[in-house]
Design an enzyme around this catalytic site. Sequence first.
Site, short mmCIF file in Angstrom:
data_model
loop_
_atom_site.label_atom_id
_atom_site.label_comp_id
_atom_site.label_asym_id
_atom_site.label_seq_id
_atom_site.Cartn_x
_atom_site.Cartn_y
_atom_site.Cartn_z
N ASP A 120 0.05 -77.19 78.86
CA ASP A 120 -1.18 -77.00 79.62
C ASP A 120 -1.32 -78.14 80.64
O ASP A 120 -1.08 -79.31 80.32
CB ASP A 120 -2.38 -76.98 78.66
CG ASP A 120 -3.64 -76.41 79.29
OD1 ASP A 120 -4.11 -75.38 78.80
OD2 ASP A 120 -4.14 -77.02 80.26
N ASN B 179 -8.85 -67.20 73.53
CA ASN B 179 -10.12 -66.75 74.08
C ASN B 179 -9.98 -65.37 74.74
O ASN B 179 -8.99 -65.13 75.44
CB ASN B 179 -10.63 -67.75 75.13
CG ASN B 179 -10.82 -69.14 74.55
OD1 ASN B 179 -11.25 -69.29 73.40
ND2 ASN B 179 -10.49 -70.17 75.31
N GLN C 211 -12.61 -67.64 78.26
CA GLN C 211 -11.32 -67.33 78.90
C GLN C 211 -11.45 -67.51 80.41
O GLN C 211 -12.32 -66.90 81.04
CB GLN C 211 -10.89 -65.89 78.59
CG GLN C 211 -9.48 -65.58 79.08
CD GLN C 211 -9.00 -64.17 78.72
OE1 GLN C 211 -9.80 -63.33 78.28
NE2 GLN C 211 -7.73 -63.91 78.93
N HIS D 68 -3.21 -65.53 76.35
CA HIS D 68 -2.48 -66.76 75.99
C HIS D 68 -3.07 -67.35 74.73
O HIS D 68 -4.24 -67.15 74.42
CB HIS D 68 -2.50 -67.79 77.13
CG HIS D 68 -3.87 -68.11 77.63
ND1 HIS D 68 -4.53 -67.27 78.52
CD2 HIS D 68 -4.71 -69.13 77.39
CE1 HIS D 68 -5.73 -67.79 78.80
NE2 HIS D 68 -5.86 -68.91 78.11
N HIS E 179 -3.53 -71.02 72.72
CA HIS E 179 -3.48 -72.48 72.84
C HIS E 179 -3.01 -73.08 71.51
O HIS E 179 -3.51 -72.68 70.45
CB HIS E 179 -4.89 -73.05 73.08
CG HIS E 179 -5.55 -72.62 74.34
ND1 HIS E 179 -5.61 -73.42 75.45
CD2 HIS E 179 -6.23 -71.48 74.67
CE1 HIS E 179 -6.31 -72.81 76.41
NE2 HIS E 179 -6.69 -71.64 75.96
#
Length: 135
Positions: free
Chosen positions: A31, A87, A94, A100, A102
């Site tokens: 990230d 999310n 989101q 995706h 995390h």
Amino acid sequence: MEDNCIFCKIANGEIPSATVYEDETFRAILDLSPAAKGHTLILPKAHAANLFELPDETAAKALMLAKKLGAVLKEGLHADGLNVVQNNGEAAGQTVLHFHMHLIPRYSGDTVNVGWKPGHLTDEDRDEVLKLFQK
Ligand code: AMP
Ligand code: ZN
């Protein structure tokens, strides 16, 4: 691939990224604004906006990959724990509308915030929600 989807472009290698893992279905990247060192995102290569659009087979594989990569992060970074966060929808936080997951390494006493203020399960809410699953 969806036009104008940044995670489609990253997942398919059109935009460079710090890739920690890649196979035919997924790319996992660091990230760019990490909550903690090692904060990793698992991206499917085929566009799905969120969990509800994700094919079951990809969803199952995503969790297996989260387990595998999460273990490497936790061990390699000597973390005390690991959050797997996912999310769905802007209301849920989101910001990039391509599914995706995390992976966030956690340390005892760190200040990372993925929590909520605990509420109280009322009898009314319990009964309403239980009914949803009785149909
Ligand atoms: P979410 O809020 O669950 O949609 O998470 C989106 C995440 O994507 C955030 O943690 C962002 O920091 C991260 N992010 C956004 N753009 C990029 C990018 N180009 N490369 C890497 N991470 C990104
Ligand atoms: Zn996409």
